[in-house]
Design an enzyme around this catalytic site. Structure first.
Site, PDB file in Angstrom:
ATOM      1  N   HIS A   1      -2.273  -3.192 -38.451  1.00 49.24           N
ATOM      2  CA  HIS A   1      -1.091  -2.912 -39.276  1.00 49.24           C
ATOM      3  C   HIS A   1       0.116  -2.684 -38.373  1.00 49.24           C
ATOM      4  CE1 HIS A   1       1.447  -1.262 -42.417  1.00 49.24           C
ATOM      5  NE2 HIS A   1       1.604  -0.166 -41.692  1.00 49.24           N
TER       6      HIS A   1
ATOM      7  N   TYR B   1     -12.154  -0.274 -40.306  1.00 45.47           N
ATOM      8  CA  TYR B   1     -12.264  -0.431 -41.755  1.00 45.47           C
ATOM      9  C   TYR B   1     -12.513  -1.877 -42.218  1.00 45.47           C
ATOM     10  CZ  TYR B   1      -7.260  -1.390 -40.948  1.00 45.47           C
ATOM     11  OH  TYR B   1      -6.069  -1.875 -40.465  1.00 45.47           O
TER      12      TYR B   1
ATOM     13  N   ARG C   1      -3.460 -10.552 -42.579  1.00 45.08           N
ATOM     14  CA  ARG C   1      -2.956  -9.871 -41.398  1.00 45.08           C
ATOM     15  C   ARG C   1      -4.027  -9.942 -40.313  1.00 45.08           C
ATOM     16  NH1 ARG C   1      -3.192  -3.972 -42.225  1.00 45.08           N
ATOM     17  NH2 ARG C   1      -4.931  -4.102 -40.762  1.00 45.08           N
TER      18      ARG C   1
END
Length: 463
Positions: free
Chosen positions: A359, A368, A355
């Protein structure tokens, strides 16, 4: 049942550490050697019979391995600490998503990141009939899908959409698998399958109504055999399984495919769908796009074995495919769908991808994960990969790319104009279909809501 001595258990824990060889991990490690084929890096390199042995297609490999281990343990009940430590070290499976060499040989790949075609005896037949025009069509699909996705992201940033879930980086997984389906197959997506929707003929602008808040879907699922987007994580796997069971009872020559991510693979709904589909031999393909991150949770915190190996425990095959290789995704999905149509039951396909963006537009991945991780995956970009192959094979010229660039910009303009022209929904439509014959409480709530709406008009008039 084999009983492990306390000394052996302590030695195993010491050697294995956090990646200790649990029973599940030993099963994953036992399966891996069966999938080592010709040794060609980045390909499956296996015959179907070898993969059957490792995934449980024949149902014999696991029993034989377990029986052999039991006999060996019975013959040597007093294993030394050194022997136990050696066993733990050799049977511990690598964490999923680490990209180690042990995992790469399990990956089905037909096109390298540099665009070089890789031969694969098992899956080549499923793409052997592709013409240069077909390859250009796959490239066009990915480019236009990415352009649409980028426009939707921009519209959300400008306040035109409430939210958007980008597919950036996952174009090959979606276009390859989407083009493998037939018109009579049925697709159950999550909320990110914009490329699959494109392949099924759903107008891109129809995908945006829900994210703008003007409708609950925007298209008729039965018109394209493409279900509405599912926001609840993992529930569509159960819907797909039930639909596939119905297809089997009807005797139809069709298959069903369910899409979900690595995060959804941890959901109970997905586990239940695996159980029911296996027991009832449902003609369904579970297509898991492992993009390495379930929002902010990495894959290695969800599983101790590669995701595709989970299929072994349910009694059906699992395959890991390079999710950035559109040809491999097309071939593997074709194989799995044909297998389902022949009445051979479910298959789990794990598309190993990444990805590239957030998100959703409400997420900040910089909190993160590191940029160097993204940079490493940019070198495996699915669109650049196919473009390199087209160019090297002389399947196209610069005029094709120039025309496609103009087409993609036109698509962006059309999407932008369509979103801004979407009419606001009828505020009272929510009350219309709650009960077939009406209800006094609903009538009361409608009146209260009408008064609430009127208060805004009164406030505007009093200024």
């Amino acid at each position: 049942m084999t009983v492990e001595s306390t000394a052996a258990r302590k030695a195993r824990r010491s050697a294995g550490g956090k990646a200790g060889a649990t029973g599940t991990e030993r099963a994953g490690a036992d399966a891996a050697p069966a999938q080592e084929g010709s040794g060609t890096t980045g390909t499956a390199g296996t015959t179907r019979s070898k993969r059957a042995a490792s995934t449980g297609r024949t149902g014999k490999a696991t029993g034989t391995t377990g029986g052999t281990r039991a006999k060996q343990t019975a013959a040597k009940p007093r294993a030394t600490k050194k022997a136990a430590a050696t066993t733990a070290a050799t049977t511990a499976a690598p964490a999923a998503g680490t990209g180690t060499a042990a995992e790469e040989h399990q990956l089905v790949q037909l096109l390298t990141p540099e665009g070089k075609r890789v031969k694969n005896a098992e899956y080549d037949p499923y793409v052997a009939d592709l013409t240069p025009e077909d390859l250009r069509g796959l490239y066009r699909d990915m480019v236009l899908t990415r352009r649409f996705d980028a426009e939707a992201t921009s519209l959300q940033r400008q306040g035109e959409l409430g939210l958007w879930a980008s597919l950036l980086g996952q174009e090959a997984a979606q276009i390859g698998s989407g083009r493998a389906t037939r018109p009579d197959d049925y697709v159950f997506p999550t909320y990110r399958e914009h490329g699959v929707a494109w392949c099924r003929g759903v107008d891109p602008t129809n995908l945006l109504g829900m994210f703008r808040g003007v409708n609950n879907g925007g298209w008729d699922p039965n018109s394209n055999n493409f279900h509405l987007y599912t926001i609840v994580i993992g529930s569509q796997a159960l819907h797909a399984t039930g639909y596939a069971m119905g297809v089997a009872k009807d005797g139809a020559d069709a298959a069903v495919i369910a899409y979900f991510g690595d995060g959804a693979s941890s959901q109970g709904d997905v586990a239940e769908s695996f159980t029911f589909s296996a027991v009832y031999n449902a003609p369904v393909v579970f297509f898991c796009q492992n993009n390495q991150w379930a929002i902010s949770e990495p894959t290695e915190k969800q599983t101790r074995v590669p995701l595709y190996q989970r299929a072994q425990g349910y009694g059906f095959p699992g395959v890991r495919v390079d999710g950035n290789d559109v040809l491999a995704c097309l071939a593997v999905t074709k194989w799995a769908l044909e297998r389902a149509r022949r009445g051979e039951g479910p298959t789990l396909v794990e598309a190993f991808t990444y990805r590239m963006g957030a998100h959703t537009t409400s997420d900040d991945p910089s909190r993160y994960r590191h940029d160097d991780e993204r940079v490493a995956w940019e070198a495996k970009d699915p669109i650049a990969r196919l473009r390199a192959h087209l160019t090297a094979a002389n399947h196209t010229d610069e005029s094709f790319f120039a025309e496609l660039e103009a087409e993609s910009e036109a698509l962006g303009r059309r999407v932008r104009e369509a979103v801004r022209a979407m009419p606001d929904p009828d505020h009272f439509a929510i009350f219309e279909n709650a009960y077939a014959d009406g209800h006094a409480l609903v009538d009361e709530e409608r009146a209260q809501f009408a008064a609430y709406q009127a208060s805004f008009a009164d406030a505007e008039g009093g200024k």
